[in-house]
Write a protein that holds these residues in place. Structure first.
Motif, short mmCIF file in Angstrom:
data_model
loop_
_atom_site.label_atom_id
_atom_site.label_comp_id
_atom_site.label_asym_id
_atom_site.label_seq_id
_atom_site.Cartn_x
_atom_site.Cartn_y
_atom_site.Cartn_z
N THR A 270 31.96 47.63 26.63
CA THR A 270 31.24 46.36 26.81
C THR A 270 30.78 46.28 28.26
N ASN A 271 29.60 45.74 28.45
CA ASN A 271 29.05 45.65 29.79
C ASN A 271 28.83 44.21 30.21
N LEU A 272 28.99 43.96 31.49
CA LEU A 272 28.64 42.67 32.05
C LEU A 272 27.12 42.60 32.13
N PRO A 273 26.54 41.37 32.15
CA PRO A 273 25.08 41.26 32.28
C PRO A 273 24.57 42.12 33.44
N SER A 274 23.60 42.98 33.13
CA SER A 274 23.24 44.05 34.06
C SER A 274 22.35 43.60 35.21
N ASN A 275 21.65 42.48 35.03
CA ASN A 275 20.70 42.08 36.08
C ASN A 275 21.34 41.25 37.18
N LEU A 276 22.59 40.80 36.96
CA LEU A 276 23.25 39.99 37.99
C LEU A 276 23.93 40.89 39.03
N LEU A 277 24.08 40.35 40.24
CA LEU A 277 24.86 41.07 41.24
C LEU A 277 26.34 40.97 40.86
N VAL A 278 27.13 41.89 41.39
CA VAL A 278 28.55 41.92 41.05
C VAL A 278 29.22 40.57 41.31
N TRP A 279 29.00 39.97 42.49
CA TRP A 279 29.68 38.71 42.80
C TRP A 279 29.20 37.58 41.88
N GLN A 280 27.92 37.64 41.48
CA GLN A 280 27.40 36.60 40.58
C GLN A 280 28.08 36.68 39.21
N ASN A 281 28.22 37.90 38.70
CA ASN A 281 28.92 38.10 37.44
C ASN A 281 30.34 37.56 37.50
#
Ligand code: ADP
Ligand code: MG
Length: 198
Positions: free
Chosen positions: A89-100
């Motif tokens: 599973t992946n975190l939303p790819s377009n966000l920066l790490v800290w935003q996620n």
């Protein structure tokens, strides 16, 4: 609950999809601070077992107790102190790490989210990735960011579905070392799956 009580107890879990039996009487216990692996070939039912423990699907029969409580009766309370990470599973790819991480910290209602994020970035040795675009991370970096996400709510039990599956052997080794360090520091219990039987 005395310290020796298991954190998780699965008893004779059966899961059928129509006539197909994915789990046929799975029983195991995870002790406090223990790391237990469910090993099996592809299709053995590992992800199905994880999904049951996350309340994403119901067992055909069998019982699950977590933190001494019956899972379905106390599901919300239990899930507050569990978290999960998967190679698939992946975190939303377009966000920066800290935003996620901030999105998830807010979902989990983490008190002082920014401070907690900084702590975890440091613990996982990924402070330098804070402003990276999530979708551009390497597999090893993304595994560690996913772990940071999974630790935001200070879980007592971490479920990891094939945490090292997509990693090169040296990076996989690094992740395993990191998990051991985490366990030594926090006493967290870990249930992981692996199809690697070597
Ligand atoms: N929702 C579903 N419907 C029907 N069959 C499923 C479903 N989910 C999993 N299965 C089947 O159950 C078996 C176990 O799957 P899974 O738990 O994903 O195995 P693993 O994670 O060990 O590779 C597989 O044969 C899979 O096709
Ligand atoms: Mg699987």
């Amino acid at each position: 609950m005395p310290d020796s009580s298991p954190i998780l107890r699965a008893d004779r879990l059966v899961k059928r999809f129509d006539s197909f039996t994915a789990l046929d009487g799975l029983s195991f216990e995870v002790a406090p601070g223990e790391s237990l692996g469910l090993l099996g070939v592809n299709g053995a039912g590992k992800t199905t077992a994880m999904n049951l423990l996350l309340g994403l699907t119901t067992p055909t029969s069998g019982t699950v107790e977590v933190f001494g409580m019956e899972f379905w009766e106390h599901r919300t309370e239990i899930l507050r102190r569990i978290n999960f990470s998967s190679a698939y599973t992946n975190l939303p790819s377009n966000l920066l790490v800290w935003q996620n991480l901030l999105v998830f910290a807010r979902l989990y209602r983490v008190p002082q989210p920014k401070q907690r994020i900084d702590e975890l970035l440091e613990l996982l040795d990924i402070t330098h990735l804070r402003k990276s675009v999530t979708g551009r991370l390497s597999a090893g970096e993304s595994t560690r960011v996913n772990l940071a996400k999974a630790l935001l709510n200070q879980p007592r039990l971490l479920l990891l579905d094939e945490p090292t599956a997509s990693l090169d052997p040296d990076i996989a080794d690094r992740v395993r070392k990191l998990l051991r360090k985490l366990q030594a520091e926090t006493g967290i219990s870990i249930l992981y799956t692996s199809h690697w039987l070597g």
